[in-house]
Design a protein around this motif. Structure first.
Motif, PDB file in Angstrom:
ATOM      1  N   LYS A 133       0.869  -1.182   0.000  1.00  0.00           N
ATOM      2  CA  LYS A 133       0.000   0.000   0.000  1.00  0.00           C
ATOM      3  C   LYS A 133       0.901   1.226   0.000  1.00  0.00           C
ATOM      4  O   LYS A 133       1.971   1.231   0.611  1.00  0.00           O
ATOM      5  CB  LYS A 133      -0.867  -0.003   1.261  1.00  0.00           C
ATOM      6  N   TRP A 184      -6.832 -11.497   6.887  1.00  0.00           N
ATOM      7  CA  TRP A 184      -7.250 -10.093   6.768  1.00  0.00           C
ATOM      8  C   TRP A 184      -6.054  -9.154   6.666  1.00  0.00           C
ATOM      9  O   TRP A 184      -6.165  -7.969   6.997  1.00  0.00           O
ATOM     10  CB  TRP A 184      -8.133  -9.704   7.954  1.00  0.00           C
ATOM     11  N   GLU A 212      -4.563  -7.820   4.124  1.00  0.00           N
ATOM     12  CA  GLU A 212      -4.708  -6.727   3.170  1.00  0.00           C
ATOM     13  C   GLU A 212      -5.420  -5.539   3.824  1.00  0.00           C
ATOM     14  O   GLU A 212      -5.029  -4.388   3.657  1.00  0.00           O
ATOM     15  CB  GLU A 212      -5.500  -7.222   1.962  1.00  0.00           C
ATOM     16  N   THR A 213      -6.472  -5.824   4.566  1.00  0.00           N
ATOM     17  CA  THR A 213      -7.220  -4.778   5.270  1.00  0.00           C
ATOM     18  C   THR A 213      -6.355  -4.159   6.366  1.00  0.00           C
ATOM     19  O   THR A 213      -6.344  -2.943   6.548  1.00  0.00           O
ATOM     20  CB  THR A 213      -8.499  -5.378   5.890  1.00  0.00           C
ATOM     21  N   LYS A 261      -5.379  -0.221   6.477  1.00  0.00           N
ATOM     22  CA  LYS A 261      -5.732   0.653   7.597  1.00  0.00           C
ATOM     23  C   LYS A 261      -4.470   1.209   8.245  1.00  0.00           C
ATOM     24  O   LYS A 261      -4.394   2.403   8.552  1.00  0.00           O
ATOM     25  CB  LYS A 261      -6.557  -0.106   8.637  1.00  0.00           C
ATOM     26  N   ILE A 269      -2.974   3.979   6.032  1.00  0.00           N
ATOM     27  CA  ILE A 269      -3.786   5.206   6.033  1.00  0.00           C
ATOM     28  C   ILE A 269      -3.635   5.952   7.362  1.00  0.00           C
ATOM     29  O   ILE A 269      -3.533   7.172   7.402  1.00  0.00           O
ATOM     30  CB  ILE A 269      -5.278   4.856   5.780  1.00  0.00           C
ATOM     31  N   ALA A 315      -7.166 -10.299  11.311  1.00  0.00           N
ATOM     32  CA  ALA A 315      -7.875  -9.199  11.956  1.00  0.00           C
ATOM     33  C   ALA A 315      -7.709  -9.290  13.461  1.00  0.00           C
ATOM     34  O   ALA A 315      -7.845 -10.354  14.045  1.00  0.00           O
ATOM     35  CB  ALA A 315      -9.357  -9.258  11.603  1.00  0.00           C
ATOM     36  N   MET A 316      -7.352  -8.186  14.079  1.00  0.00           N
ATOM     37  CA  MET A 316      -7.413  -8.108  15.538  1.00  0.00           C
ATOM     38  C   MET A 316      -7.676  -6.670  15.929  1.00  0.00           C
ATOM     39  O   MET A 316      -7.065  -5.758  15.375  1.00  0.00           O
ATOM     40  CB  MET A 316      -6.131  -8.603  16.192  1.00  0.00           C
ATOM     41  N   GLY A 332      -8.355  -3.292  16.077  1.00  0.00           N
ATOM     42  CA  GLY A 332      -7.494  -2.174  15.702  1.00  0.00           C
ATOM     43  C   GLY A 332      -6.865  -2.321  14.327  1.00  0.00           C
ATOM     44  O   GLY A 332      -6.365  -1.333  13.782  1.00  0.00           O
ATOM     45  N   PHE A 333      -6.862  -3.529  13.729  1.00  0.00           N
ATOM     46  CA  PHE A 333      -6.399  -3.710  12.339  1.00  0.00           C
ATOM     47  C   PHE A 333      -5.106  -2.942  12.025  1.00  0.00           C
ATOM     48  O   PHE A 333      -5.055  -2.178  11.054  1.00  0.00           O
ATOM     49  CB  PHE A 333      -7.464  -3.208  11.360  1.00  0.00           C
TER      50      PHE A 333
END
Lengths: 340, 463
Positions: free
Chosen positions: B196, B354, B356-357, B361, B364, B391-392, B394-395
């Motif tokens: 990213k 997860w 990629e998410t 995040k 960003i 995923a946890m 707070g990502f």
């Protein structure tokens, strides 16, 4: 000698997730007595979301939390939901529920309007009544209207709707775009006590001020903040999964993987920052994940304030803090350079 | 004569039996309720308007009274229990799997291997994770076979009797090492499976405008969610070829599509009932054992339950990504940030999940809630032969917050500016443009700083 210090952590966090659409759908049915049933595909994962979602449906219909029964999480019976993830439930599913409840409410308005001799758009739902805006004495109990909608008019009051946060895809080269609909903000401040001889850190207290837009249920927001801080304390000074040379975990158990218990918890002072987001259900955003974000930074900054040792690698275990205290004068990893 | 006696005896014994039966019967007493039948409601639940009320949770009362039915409390007649054999080796080719000894054990109803799964791959972003490893092992917690038996103990013992022959492969554990792509976790794919980039303004110009430049490298650890309730599911295949899954999954709609894909079945043949989940924190956002349990139920015609042990919760569920974070920040002497350069390297473990998410995040959010005109943030996620990260809560945000807030503190101390004041100077305000150029609304960073500082008594000691 034990020394005290204070440190802060400030953060922002988005509501919902990016990469793909993340819609939710919901159905709201008003029963003949003016109570209601909310049908949602989300799952209660312990955070109290079903209570909050029920409150959103209740608010739109002008009834109480207890008047709404929530049915959830059965793919045969409940509408689609992207799920209990990304702090999106209150905001995304909540918006779908508000829209669904509004549709059901509009049926009640259509039925009540001729009964009260006004137009449907002159009505509002409040305190378990359908009443004329500005003339609350001209009203009908919601149960009477709901019963008439079903048994008289033959138009039972129910509504279904979906919601997806509006986003703009990010440019792959520059990342410019609108990846999320909205964000929340928070600050946590920690006070710690550090034992200079052993490096052991005790977190004494944390003040946390969190934005979640409108707090649909302040008690549950506080609960989320308290729980998030406990995870943050674990991340800051205790928890770490360790591997041997062959990629096998060394401590896959709660004897050797140390996490905070109630005895490790600092005193918590929680504030909800007053806010209203026009895109959320009744101004609400979300609160689940952001609560665990700023804690470790606040604690490590407090350690620095206490003993002058900067922690660059989490968790700040006693061994690491002691090593940082001992080496703070000659091997500061933070390069400090004049510009140019 | 003898016969008569016998008959008489029989009659007597029948009478005896009847009496004994009566005696043996449990007392005809209605058991007391397991919970107080009078409900206790808070006033808040009955008040209007509903929004803003401190309404109690109906499920809270059930939890408190021990009445909540988690998967472990749910049972069906003739239900079997499943266990999975874990690889215990982090990178290897599977040469053979011999299940014969396990299958021959009394009490074992069925054994399942990866080759029996119609589409043996899943994952929320990339389908890179096998339900049961069949050709290759990617991390030590990978399951290589599943057993359904009449008890958990027998299933466990049967797993020990499954013989798997491996050809060990060179593993890679360090994400920076993995970045070189010399050892590939999922050949022929690069280890760098997600990237990213966010670019805003003119970085060089921003650094040129700075009076001082701060550089730091921060890193964070791998963390487990540790929910009280481990991952758990029950599968029941019915005679119409439809399967119902009771699952601790937190996102049933997408989970159903994933299960349909692995089983190669229409979505309408699958029902997922999301039970009350005993803690998720992001760890229950993807399917795990469900497809294997569905197939074991089909093989046996009986419901099959599996509950992860605490050890499995650590070695076979997703975890929080370890991050390595390089931060370079330019500031003026009065504490205004002129430029920030961020580089994030994520240990992505054996599968994408997860990531990629999380990567998106983290990237960003990596500059913090501050107005920074000149910014470059780059993030890379790497495969390694370790437990998958996903995923946890707070990502990726807690990791980058640790870095940017540690550096803000460093800047404040070095410039002799109060940490609160430094943040107030740079914080977003209503209408600020985010790193992605998004105009922000309902921004209350400064309010939260002031409120927390006031509550804490930040200024009381004169600092």
């Amino acid at each position: 000698m034990k020394k005290r210090g204070k440190g802060m952590g400030c953060m922002w966090y988005p509501i919902g997730f990016t990469v793909m659409a993340n819609p939710s759908a919901a159905t709201v049915k008003v029963n003949e007595d003016g109570t209601a049933t909310l049908i949602t595909g989300t799952v209660e994962t312990g955070q109290g979301s079903l209570t909050v979602l029920g409150q959103i449906a209740a608010e739109e219909l002008g009834i109480s939390t207890d008047d709404v029964h929530v049915v959830s999480a059965d793919t045969d019976a409940t509408p689609m939901d992207t799920g209990a993830i990304a702090s999106r439930t209150t905001y995304v599913t909540g918006n779908a529920i508000q829209l669904a409840a509004e549709k059901a409410k509009n049926i009640l308005f259509d039925v009540a309007a001729p009964m009260l001799g006004v137009r449907p758009d002159q009505l509002e739902a409040k305190d378990r009544r359908i009443q004329v805006k500005g003339f609350p004495q001209s009203c009908l109990p919601i149960g009477e209207v709901a019963a008439h909608a079903q048994n008289g008019a033959g138009t039972p009051a129910l509504g279904s709707a979906s919601y997806n946060p509006p986003t703009v895809a990010m440019d792959p080269e520059t990342g410019q775009g609108k990846p999320f609909s909205t964000y929340v903000y928070a600050t946590q401040i920690a006070e710690v006590e550090v034992d200079e001889e052993t490096g052991e850190v005790e977190v004494l207290r944390i003040a946390a001020a969190h934005d979640c837009g409108t707090a649909i249920n302040p008690m549950l927001v506080e609960g989320q903040i308290q729980g998030g801080i406990s995870m943050g304390v674990g991340m800051a000074i205790q928890e770490e999964m360790l591997f041997d040379d062959e990629g096998r975990q060394i401590n896959p158990n709660l004897t050797n993987y140390i996490m905070p218990t109630s005895l490790d918890m600092p005193d918590l002072e929680v504030d909800i920052v007053e806010n209203f987001d026009p895109t959320g259900p009744f101004g609400a955003k979300g609160v689940g994940e952001p609560t665990a974000v700023a804690t470790s930074a606040a604690i490590c900054n407090a350690i620095y304030d206490a003993v002058g040792a900067r922690i660059y690698n989490l968790p700040a275990t006693a061994e690491k803090v002691l090593a940082a205290i001992k080496s703070k004068d000659h091997s500061d990893r933070q390069k400090y350079l004049p510009a140019g | 004569m003898t016969d008569d006696v016998k008959v008489a005896d029989k009659t007597d014994s029948l009478t005896d039996l009847k009496e004994t039966d009566e005696d043996l019967r449990l007392p005809s007493v209605v058991e007391p309720a397991h919970f107080p039948v009078e409900t206790i409601d808070t006033e808040a639940r009955h008040q209007t308007p509903a929004v803003g009320q401190r309404a109690t949770r109906p499920d809270g009362r059930l939890h408190g009274l021990g009445q909540t039915k988690y998967i472990d409390d749910i049972t069906f007649p003739n239900m079997l229990f499943a266990k999975m054999k874990r690889a215990g080796i982090s990178s290897a080719l599977i040469k053979s799997v011999d299940t014969s000894e396990a299958e021959a054990m009394p009490g074992v109803a069925a054994v399942l291997t990866g080759r029996e799964i119609p589409v043996n791959s899943y994952g929320p972003s990339y389908q890179d994770q096998p339900v049961l490893a069949d050709e290759r092992v990617f991390h030590a917690g990978d399951p290589v076979a599943a057993v359904a038996a009449v008890t958990e103990q027998i299933a466990e013992e049967a797993c020990e009797r499954i013989k798997v022959e491996y050809e060990p492969l060179e593993p890679v554990y360090d994400p920076v090492e993995a970045m070189k792509d010399e050892i590939r976790v999922h050949p022929p794919h690069s280890n760098i499976y997600a990237t990213k980039r966010i670019k805003k303004g003119d970085l060089e110009k921003g650094f040129a405008e700075a009076d001082r430049i701060f550089e730091g490298v921060y890193s964070t650890q791998m963390i487990e969610h540790v929910p009280l309730e481990p991952h758990a599911s029950i599968a029941q295949w019915d005679p119409n070829g439809r399967v119902t899954l009771w699952s601790s999954l937190g996102r049933i709609t997408l989970g159903r599509a994933d299960i349909a894909r692995t089983l190669d079945m229409p979505i309408n043949k699958i029902r997922i009932v999301g039970t009350i989940v005993g803690g998720n924190f992001g760890g229950k956002n993807e399917i795990t054992t469900e497809p294997a349990l569905a197939l074991l139920s089909r093989k046996t015609g009986r419901p099959v339950k599996m509950v992860y042990t605490r050890e499995e919760e650590f070695i076979a569920s997703t975890t929080r990504h370890p991050f390595i974070m390089e931060y370079k920040t330019g500031v003026t002497n009065d504490g205004m940030i002129t430029a920030r350069k961020v580089r994030l390297v994520l240990d992505g473990g054996a599968y994408c999940s997860w990531s990629e998410t999380t990567l998106g995040k983290a990237c960003i959010l990596s500059a913090g809630p501050y107005n920074i005109e000149n910014l470059l943030a780059e993030a890379y996620c790497m495969y390694t032969n370790k437990t998958m990260t996903g995923a946890m809560r707070g990502f990726g945000a807690p990791q980058v917050c640790f870095a940017y807030e540690s550096q803000m503190d460093e800047i404040a101390h070095k410039l002799g500016i109060d940490p609160l004041e430094l943040r107030m100077k740079n914080a977003f305000h209503e209408g600020s443009a985010s790193p992605t150029g998004q105009v922000l609304q309902s921004v209350v960073v400064k309010d939260s700083l002031e409120k927390a500082a006031e509550r804490f008594g930040w200024k009381e000691d004169g600092q």
